[in-house]
Write a protein that holds these residues in place. Structure first.
Motif, PDB file in Angstrom:
ATOM      1  N   LEU A  36       0.847  -1.192   0.000  1.00 33.79           N
ATOM      2  CA  LEU A  36       0.000   0.000   0.000  1.00 33.79           C
ATOM      3  C   LEU A  36       0.881   1.241   0.000  1.00 33.79           C
ATOM      4  O   LEU A  36       1.852   1.321   0.758  1.00 33.79           O
ATOM      5  CB  LEU A  36      -0.899   0.011   1.241  1.00 33.79           C
ATOM      6  CG  LEU A  36      -1.684   1.304   1.529  1.00 33.79           C
ATOM      7  CD1 LEU A  36      -2.753   1.537   0.464  1.00 33.79           C
ATOM      8  CD2 LEU A  36      -2.311   1.254   2.922  1.00 33.79           C
ATOM      9  N   ILE A  37       0.546   2.202  -0.858  1.00 33.11           N
ATOM     10  CA  ILE A  37       1.224   3.499  -0.864  1.00 33.11           C
ATOM     11  C   ILE A  37       0.172   4.587  -0.667  1.00 33.11           C
ATOM     12  O   ILE A  37      -0.837   4.626  -1.372  1.00 33.11           O
ATOM     13  CB  ILE A  37       1.985   3.755  -2.180  1.00 33.11           C
ATOM     14  CG1 ILE A  37       3.018   2.654  -2.430  1.00 33.11           C
ATOM     15  CG2 ILE A  37       2.663   5.126  -2.145  1.00 33.11           C
ATOM     16  CD1 ILE A  37       3.750   2.782  -3.761  1.00 33.11           C
ATOM     17  N   ILE A  38       0.410   5.460   0.310  1.00 33.91           N
ATOM     18  CA  ILE A  38      -0.461   6.605   0.566  1.00 33.91           C
ATOM     19  C   ILE A  38       0.329   7.876   0.287  1.00 33.91           C
ATOM     20  O   ILE A  38       1.409   8.078   0.842  1.00 33.91           O
ATOM     21  CB  ILE A  38      -0.961   6.630   2.026  1.00 33.91           C
ATOM     22  CG1 ILE A  38      -1.794   5.387   2.345  1.00 33.91           C
ATOM     23  CG2 ILE A  38      -1.758   7.905   2.294  1.00 33.91           C
ATOM     24  CD1 ILE A  38      -3.094   5.292   1.599  1.00 33.91           C
ATOM     25  N   GLU A  39      -0.214   8.726  -0.568  1.00 37.64           N
ATOM     26  CA  GLU A  39       0.416  10.017  -0.866  1.00 37.64           C
ATOM     27  C   GLU A  39      -0.502  11.145  -0.401  1.00 37.64           C
ATOM     28  O   GLU A  39      -1.639  11.261  -0.850  1.00 37.64           O
ATOM     29  CB  GLU A  39       0.679  10.161  -2.366  1.00 37.64           C
ATOM     30  CG  GLU A  39       1.263  11.518  -2.752  1.00 37.64           C
ATOM     31  CD  GLU A  39       1.205  11.789  -4.242  1.00 37.64           C
ATOM     32  OE1 GLU A  39       0.983  12.958  -4.624  1.00 37.64           O
ATOM     33  OE2 GLU A  39       1.365  10.839  -5.034  1.00 37.64           O
ATOM     34  N   ASN A  40      -0.007  11.972   0.515  1.00 41.35           N
ATOM     35  CA  ASN A  40      -0.783  13.120   1.014  1.00 41.35           C
ATOM     36  C   ASN A  40      -2.209  12.716   1.375  1.00 41.35           C
ATOM     37  O   ASN A  40      -3.182  13.320   0.911  1.00 41.35           O
ATOM     38  CB  ASN A  40      -0.817  14.242  -0.030  1.00 41.35           C
ATOM     39  CG  ASN A  40       0.482  15.013  -0.097  1.00 41.35           C
ATOM     40  OD1 ASN A  40       1.409  14.751   0.662  1.00 41.35           O
ATOM     41  ND2 ASN A  40       0.571  15.952  -1.004  1.00 41.35           N
ATOM     42  N   TYR A  54       4.541  12.247   1.825  1.00 38.63           N
ATOM     43  CA  TYR A  54       3.872  13.543   1.941  1.00 38.63           C
ATOM     44  C   TYR A  54       4.791  14.651   1.452  1.00 38.63           C
ATOM     45  O   TYR A  54       6.014  14.510   1.429  1.00 38.63           O
ATOM     46  CB  TYR A  54       3.421  13.813   3.378  1.00 38.63           C
ATOM     47  CG  TYR A  54       4.530  14.102   4.365  1.00 38.63           C
ATOM     48  CD1 TYR A  54       4.882  15.411   4.689  1.00 38.63           C
ATOM     49  CD2 TYR A  54       5.225  13.066   4.991  1.00 38.63           C
ATOM     50  CE1 TYR A  54       5.893  15.679   5.598  1.00 38.63           C
ATOM     51  CE2 TYR A  54       6.228  13.319   5.901  1.00 38.63           C
ATOM     52  CZ  TYR A  54       6.565  14.632   6.201  1.00 38.63           C
ATOM     53  OH  TYR A  54       7.577  14.889   7.102  1.00 38.63           O
ATOM     54  N   MET A  55       4.173  15.745   1.004  1.00 42.11           N
ATOM     55  CA  MET A  55       4.899  16.908   0.531  1.00 42.11           C
ATOM     56  C   MET A  55       4.793  17.992   1.596  1.00 42.11           C
ATOM     57  O   MET A  55       3.703  18.487   1.878  1.00 42.11           O
ATOM     58  CB  MET A  55       4.328  17.416  -0.797  1.00 42.11           C
ATOM     59  CG  MET A  55       4.660  16.526  -1.984  1.00 42.11           C
ATOM     60  SD  MET A  55       3.787  14.936  -1.947  1.00 42.11           S
ATOM     61  CE  MET A  55       4.128  14.311  -3.578  1.00 42.11           C
ATOM     62  N   GLU A  56       5.904  18.340   2.183  1.00 47.06           N
ATOM     63  CA  GLU A  56       5.927  19.240   3.335  1.00 47.06           C
ATOM     64  C   GLU A  56       5.278  20.584   3.043  1.00 47.06           C
ATOM     65  O   GLU A  56       4.631  21.182   3.901  1.00 47.06           O
ATOM     66  CB  GLU A  56       7.377  19.441   3.777  1.00 47.06           C
ATOM     67  CG  GLU A  56       7.545  20.193   5.073  1.00 47.06           C
ATOM     68  CD  GLU A  56       8.998  20.224   5.513  1.00 47.06           C
ATOM     69  OE1 GLU A  56       9.651  21.244   5.270  1.00 47.06           O
ATOM     70  OE2 GLU A  56       9.474  19.219   6.069  1.00 47.06           O
ATOM     71  N   ARG A  57       5.420  21.073   1.814  1.00 45.64           N
ATOM     72  CA  ARG A  57       4.914  22.403   1.473  1.00 45.64           C
ATOM     73  C   ARG A  57       3.579  22.357   0.742  1.00 45.64           C
ATOM     74  O   ARG A  57       3.105  23.387   0.262  1.00 45.64           O
ATOM     75  CB  ARG A  57       5.943  23.134   0.607  1.00 45.64           C
ATOM     76  CG  ARG A  57       7.272  23.356   1.320  1.00 45.64           C
ATOM     77  CD  ARG A  57       8.312  23.925   0.390  1.00 45.64           C
ATOM     78  NE  ARG A  57       9.616  24.011   1.039  1.00 45.64           N
ATOM     79  CZ  ARG A  57      10.747  24.282   0.409  1.00 45.64           C
ATOM     80  NH1 ARG A  57      10.739  24.496  -0.887  1.00 45.64           N
ATOM     81  NH2 ARG A  57      11.885  24.334   1.072  1.00 45.64           N
ATOM     82  N   VAL A  93       8.096   9.077   4.057  1.00 44.78           N
ATOM     83  CA  VAL A  93       9.019   9.847   3.224  1.00 44.78           C
ATOM     84  C   VAL A  93       8.490  11.266   3.048  1.00 44.78           C
ATOM     85  O   VAL A  93       7.335  11.464   2.652  1.00 44.78           O
ATOM     86  CB  VAL A  93       9.199   9.187   1.837  1.00 44.78           C
ATOM     87  CG1 VAL A  93      10.090  10.046   0.946  1.00 44.78           C
ATOM     88  CG2 VAL A  93       9.788   7.789   1.987  1.00 44.78           C
ATOM     89  N   ASN A  94       9.331  12.247   3.351  1.00 47.44           N
ATOM     90  CA  ASN A  94       9.008  13.662   3.175  1.00 47.44           C
ATOM     91  C   ASN A  94       9.680  14.158   1.901  1.00 47.44           C
ATOM     92  O   ASN A  94      10.902  14.124   1.780  1.00 47.44           O
ATOM     93  CB  ASN A  94       9.496  14.463   4.382  1.00 47.44           C
ATOM     94  CG  ASN A  94       9.242  15.958   4.239  1.00 47.44           C
ATOM     95  OD1 ASN A  94       8.620  16.411   3.283  1.00 47.44           O
ATOM     96  ND2 ASN A  94       9.730  16.734   5.194  1.00 47.44           N
ATOM     97  N   LEU A  95       8.873  14.632   0.951  1.00 48.15           N
ATOM     98  CA  LEU A  95       9.414  15.075  -0.333  1.00 48.15           C
ATOM     99  C   LEU A  95       9.557  16.594  -0.434  1.00 48.15           C
ATOM    100  O   LEU A  95       9.805  17.119  -1.516  1.00 48.15           O
ATOM    101  CB  LEU A  95       8.539  14.548  -1.471  1.00 48.15           C
ATOM    102  CG  LEU A  95       8.551  13.022  -1.602  1.00 48.15           C
ATOM    103  CD1 LEU A  95       7.599  12.579  -2.694  1.00 48.15           C
ATOM    104  CD2 LEU A  95       9.945  12.507  -1.887  1.00 48.15           C
ATOM    105  N   LYS A  96       9.351  17.297   0.674  1.00 48.23           N
ATOM    106  CA  LYS A  96       9.639  18.732   0.795  1.00 48.23           C
ATOM    107  C   LYS A  96       8.721  19.629  -0.029  1.00 48.23           C
ATOM    108  O   LYS A  96       8.068  20.517   0.498  1.00 48.23           O
ATOM    109  CB  LYS A  96      11.103  19.032   0.423  1.00 48.23           C
ATOM    110  CG  LYS A  96      12.135  18.210   1.180  1.00 48.23           C
ATOM    111  CD  LYS A  96      12.189  18.575   2.644  1.00 48.23           C
ATOM    112  CE  LYS A  96      13.298  17.814   3.362  1.00 48.23           C
ATOM    113  NZ  LYS A  96      13.326  18.113   4.807  1.00 48.23           N
TER     114      LYS A  96
END
Length: 287
Positions: A180-184, A227-230, A254-257
């Protein structure tokens, strides 16, 4: 001398109270549109041309089921490893929206086949019907791969983006998949709206939906949380909370900034490495 000041204070307080009550009434009436917005419908005829420009091949298919029908698309890779991603995007776009194309290219470069789909919408409308029909759309995609295409379940990765984390986490709990992959992602629509409107009485106005936190704690398969920090679309603390609540002992955060819309230009290598490393962790299962 004090009377005018007192009167002005009462008037201002009354205006603020009315504004607060109106804001709560607005949220009560409109929260369904925040949960299920009218889908942004990019012209489909551009989709094929853009895929050709990215050197991607595709096949449009129809998914059918007792809850309704919906359109989907297969983007095969050149690899013979037979790894698949079921892409479950957010509720504000279609699978052929331009914002998804860079993901498809990245996944194909890693040798991943893609099944991406639109959710079942209300009849005669472009508004998604319900959270349950989102899940049923995902289930139809899963059944298509397993039954019609004979893809082994342990070659399937479920990818949930934004509100798509709900059908993704539920599918990962209910069905057999490799990862499983969760993005934002979001924890629930109620929590999401509380973050957007912290002074409103969201708990009393909005029915709890998209309860990702209820499913993620029972997901035991390998999981990747990105997730994307910004990013300002979904509060990134939701993805962190989902990571913490996940029932998997094999999980990564994983934080992709960057913002997601900038990721394809600024930090795509970091994103690609995160997906590639996750595939390596699944080596005994899918590769």
């Amino acid at each position: 001398m004090n009377f005018p000041i007192r009167k002005i204070t009462i008037i201002i307080a009354s205006i603020l109270l009315l504004a607060y009550l109106f804001s709560n009434f607005w949220l009560y009436k409109k929260h369904s549109y925040l949960s299920f917005p009218i889908v942004k419908d990019d012209p489909y005829y551009f989709f094929g041309d853009k895929l050709v420009g990215l050197q991607l091949t595709y096949e449009k298919i129809e998914l059918t089921g007792s809850y309704g029908n919906t359109s989907a698309c297969i983007l095969p890779s050149d690899s013979d490893k037979n790894i698949w991603i079921i892409h479950l995007h957010g509720t504000n776009n279609m699978y052929y929206s331009e914002s998804n194309l860079w993901r498809y290219k990245t996944w194909n470069n890693l040798g991943i086949n893609i099944l991406t789909l639109n959710y079942i919408t209300q009849e005669g409308s472009k508004q998604i019907a319900s959270s349950e029909k989102m899940y049923q759309s995902a289930l139809m995609a899963y059944n298509y791969l397993v039954t019609k295409s004979s893809v082994p379940y342990d070659h399937i990765i479920v990818y949930g983006e934004g509100v798509g984390a709900y059908p993704a986490s539920k599918l990962a709990k209910e069905m057999q998949v490799a990862g499983l992959i969760i993005e934002n992602g979001i924890t629930s629509i109620q929590n999401f709206l509380k973050d957007l409107y912290p002074i409103l009485i969201v708990s009393y106005l909005v029915e709890e939906q998209f309860n990702v936190h209820d499913y993620i704690k029972e997901v035991s398969i390998p999981s990747l949380f990105v997730y994307m920090e910004r990013d300002d679309t979904y509060p990134n603390q939701h993805t962190k909370q989902l990571f913490e609540k996940s029932g998997s002992i094999q999980k990564r955060l994983v934080n992709l900034k960057d913002k997601s819309k900038d990721l394809k230009n600024k930090n795509i290598k970091t994103y690609q490495k995160a997906i590639s490393d996750f595939l390596k962790e699944l080596k005994l299962r899918v590769i």
